[in-house]
Scaffold this active site. Sequence first.
Site, PDB file in Angstrom:
ATOM      1  N   ARG A  30       0.714  -1.243   0.091  1.00 58.58           N
ATOM      2  CA  ARG A  30      -0.090   0.165  -0.107  1.00 58.58           C
ATOM      3  C   ARG A  30       1.025   1.154   0.096  1.00 58.58           C
ATOM      4  NH1 ARG A  30      -5.541  -0.792   1.315  1.00 58.58           N
ATOM      5  NH2 ARG A  30      -5.686   1.480   1.414  1.00 58.58           N
ATOM      6  N   TYR A  66       0.847 -13.099  -0.454  1.00 59.37           N
ATOM      7  CA  TYR A  66       1.228 -12.848  -1.780  1.00 59.37           C
ATOM      8  C   TYR A  66       2.436 -12.118  -1.621  1.00 59.37           C
ATOM      9  CZ  TYR A  66      -1.947  -8.997  -1.253  1.00 59.37           C
ATOM     10  OH  TYR A  66      -2.735  -7.819  -0.362  1.00 59.37           O
ATOM     11  N   ASP A  79     -14.163   4.334   0.129  1.00 62.90           N
ATOM     12  CA  ASP A  79     -14.862   3.684   1.351  1.00 62.90           C
ATOM     13  C   ASP A  79     -15.826   4.705   1.867  1.00 62.90           C
ATOM     14  OD1 ASP A  79     -13.475   1.253   1.172  1.00 62.90           O
ATOM     15  OD2 ASP A  79     -12.140   1.862   2.694  1.00 62.90           O
TER      16      ASP A  79
END
Length: 391
Positions: A106, A212, A295
């Site tokens: 991120r 991942y 969001d």
Amino acid sequence: MGNELLIAGGGIGGLAAAVAATRAGWSARVFEQAQTFSEVGAGIQLGPNATRILRDWGLLEGPLAERVVHPQRLVVCDAVDGGALGGLRLDDFEARYGAPYLTVHRADLHAALFGTAVASGVPLHVATAVSSLLETGDCVRVTCPGRADAEGDALVGADGLWSTVRAHVAGSEAPRYTGHLAYRGLLPFAAGGAASAQVTAWLGPRMHMVTYPVAGGEFLNVVCIVEGPQPSGDARSWDHEGVREQLFSSLGRICSEVRRQLESVAQWRLWPLNGRPRVASAAQMAKGRVALLGDAAHPMLPYLAQGAGMAIEDARELQRVLSVADGRVIDVETALQRYALSRWQRCARVQARSLRNATIFHAGGPLRIARNLSMRVLGEKLLDLPWLYGH
């Protein structure tokens, strides 16, 4: 002087909106309530629906190119017995969908968006929370404690799940705890074992784990989501300190490989998953000169890996409508209504699919048996989502 977009929130969605606005020929200003522009959390999966937009903006070049990872496969396994259930090739997504499937930290994506916004001349204000807003005819005025009021031609609320701007558009009902807890950690890449070069999902009763690679392959991102009571502390934080003992006490029977990877994580961060009902109309995404993005509009549970992807899609659609909002043929209010009409049904579908996946991923008993059988028979057909990735 050209049109100006005010943006509440300086996370991935807010910075994507700023980049989009400048690409549409608008100027933008970003107001971030935190003391610095930074991104907590760990990894993100980005499907072709998001990466084709980032590539169009030029973000997949430069420093970010060295920080993304191109996983070759998605592999789904049963977390109890360790057996493989199904898989999906990811290394041919470029050929199939015109853009790659990527994993990234991120912070790396946020830094790339931040750098692009700065290079585009976007003023970025930290420690500046939008506490209230007022539409006054041909502009929007926002109040930020400790600063002079700011005016712009439109306002985008990209201030997250607990959005202040949302109350103006869609009401002030508070988010609700979902009963799910996401534990996040990082492993040095070598510690991840042979499966480090792929996305691996382990599905078990009342839990699942996804791993991942991120940070150019330096680390393996580990997310384990379990069901449990809401922790104490600030419900708005998605960066609580995770306690190893609490995680393991929430797990039922798991195979040795899942346990090995969980035990290898040195430090856990905890994210209690709060949510809202899925968006039900365009009216919940835009009103007048104010629109919601990411969001703030349609929080996504992380069971389809599309939270960041939907925010990036929102920003790209915002770019499209702002580029034609000339104030003569199409005014700002009409442009934002078109944005909402274009986005709400797709976002609702992704929200619904994410919620459905939560039930499937955490299934036990007969439903787990049926899931495993279906996955073994129809693996790739169930995992490939052209309606999502081809958008």
